[in-house]
Every structure is written in C-alpha cells, then in structure tokens.
Design an enzyme around this catalytic site. Structure first.
Site, PDB file in Angstrom:
ATOM      1  N   ASP A  60       9.769 -77.014  -0.639  1.00  0.00           N
ATOM      2  CA  ASP A  60       9.543 -76.562   0.732  1.00  0.00           C
ATOM      3  C   ASP A  60       9.889 -75.091   0.911  1.00  0.00           C
ATOM      4  O   ASP A  60      10.452 -74.449   0.019  1.00  0.00           O
ATOM      5  CB  ASP A  60      10.401 -77.392   1.697  1.00  0.00           C
ATOM      6  N   TYR A 118      17.676 -81.974  -9.052  1.00  0.00           N
ATOM      7  CA  TYR A 118      17.970 -80.914  -8.090  1.00  0.00           C
ATOM      8  C   TYR A 118      19.469 -80.637  -8.061  1.00  0.00           C
ATOM      9  O   TYR A 118      20.286 -81.531  -8.297  1.00  0.00           O
ATOM     10  CB  TYR A 118      17.531 -81.329  -6.682  1.00  0.00           C
TER      11      TYR A 118
END
Length: 270
Positions: A60, A118
């Site tokens: 994003d 992540y």
C-alpha cells in the site's frame, strides 16, 4: 511468421528494494506515482521494448520493501549487469534492484510464492525521530515487547482473520496460515516480525495496532485471542500507520534457487 514472433522469450526474476514513502503504493495507477510504474519504465529503457512486471505482494501507499520479488518476460537478451546496474541507473534513488535470476516458464512471482514475511518497526521513544521519520512508526508510550510477543502467539496456524481485515478487502476468504510472529526489542525499536502464506488487506497493520494496545498495558494479553475469536473488525484497535511496515522476504520452492539477501531494513541487525 515474422522475425519478431520468432525471437525467444526470456523470463527474468528480480529482487526489489524501495522506500515507499513518496509513492501511492506498488500498483501502477493513473496520475499518481507508483513503484511499479517507475520500475517498468526503467526496465523498458534497458530492454528497448515495453515491459510489464508481476510482483509477489502489492504493498500500500507508504509501505516499504526490502524483499519484494517481481518477474517479467522479454525478448531482449541482456547480461545480468544490464538488469541490475543498468536498470538502477534509470531508477529514482528510492527504488533499487537487489538481484537478478533467470527463471523457468512455470515461475510466477505471486502464484509460485509459498509465504510472505513482513517486519513492522516501531520507534518506541518519548521524542519523535527525524531522519527515520518515514521509515518507522513513532509510539511514545513505553511498550512491553515481551507482553506483545506472548499475546501474539494465539495468531499462529490457520485462522479466520476477519477482526484484522480491512473492510474493503477483496480476498475471497479471511482464512490465512501464520507460520511465525515474533515481537522483539532492539534498543528503542520494537520489531513485529510475521510470516504467513498470504495476508488479507491491512492484516499486519491491524494486528500491530492491537498489539501496541497490549504492549502499552491498555488491554490484557488475552485481548488478541478474544479479537481473533470475535471475527469483528470494529472491536480491534485502529490500523497502525504505513510508515513502519516492510515486505522483507518472499519464500519460493527451492527448485527456483532464488537469492536470499539479508532482509533488513538495513538500520536493524538482520
């Protein structure tokens, strides 16, 4: 059949690193800056033909990558240095190719991946940072990283992550398999490291937002398990900011033999 159609097609994989703070996300979009658009432009200049890339995970706006993987097809035959040094020379300073590897026809950066990893970096200090302000999330209340780690272990395995899923998520199912989630402290930095087969939209940031509430002693450790069981996004904490999130690694079957450089981000020990 034309000469152009008879040219062999090469499939190439690249490892990509980028600072996402000045981009409106990975995915190419009209009239806004995207990492994909900049990379495709640089690759097209080196290949001398239009190039379209496919990525392992579409991050994003504001999210960074140290371990993004892409693939593309081209009829251009180039040395590895052209796909690394040459492409980097045509990229802005906040995007870089880390490695290149020729891959077989059945490889796909997204669909061949078996897991994504992540790291979320919290700068836990009373005063905000300056130099790393777009690369970390500042949280001024003292955080208990060990408490956060214990609370997070209920997320391991296959679970319905509806409580940690963005309302606009388009995934067909909220079920995901979390392989590990660790919370550790490195001086003023608290690092949430999570690996799963895939992630629903905003999953990492929503988990971190709730873990910070536990770490600040605003919620009990059992709260994360209660949220998971409730399957209700409205009960969880606010979504953590994008600045602290990094896509650090993507796993593939060993037969592809892709490079595995240090994950980073570089201001932390690996």
């Amino acid at each position: 059949m034309s000469d152009q159609q008879q040219l062999p097609v090469y499939k190439i994989a690249l490892g990509i690193e980028y600072d996402g703070s000045k981009y409106y996300g990975w995915q190419r979009q009209n009239e806004v800056r995207s990492v994909q658009e900049k990379l495709e432009k640089a690759l097209s200049q080196v290949a001398n033909e239009p190039i379209t890339v496919f990525c392992a995970g579409r991050t994003d706006a504001g999210v960074h990558g140290t371990g993004q993987v892409v693939h593309f097809e081209t009829t251009a035959q180039r040395k590895d240095a052209a796909w690394t040094l040459g492409v980097n020379a045509n990229l802005p300073g906040d995007i870089a190719v880390r490695w290149v590897k020729a891959v077989p026809d059945d490889f796909h950066a997204r669909f061949s991946a078996t897991a994504r990893r992540y790291r979320y970096i919290i700068y836990n200090h009373r005063l905000r940072p300056a130099v790393l302000s777009k690369g970390v999330t500042h949280f001024y209340e003292p955080l208990d990283a060990e408490r956060m780690h214990r609370a997070a272990q209920c997320l391991l395995g296959e679970n319905d992550f509806t409580s940690f899923r963005a309302v606009q998520c388009q995934s067909r199912t909220p079920w995901r398999n979390v392989m590990h989630i660790n919370v550790t402290r490195h001086g003023p930095y608290v690092v949430v490291d999570i690996k799963a087969n895939a992630f629903v939209h905003h999953m990492v940031r929503n988990i971190v937002g709730s873990l910070m509430e536990v770490g600040a002693h605003n919620q009990p450790e059992r709260w994360i398990a209660e949220l998971l069981a409730a399957k209700d996004r409205t009960l969880a904490a606010a979504t953590a900011k994008a600045e602290g999130l990094y896509l650090v690694a993507v796993d593939y079957p060993d037969r592809y033999d892709l490079p595995k450089p240090p994950m980073g981000p570089l201001f932390l020990a690996d």
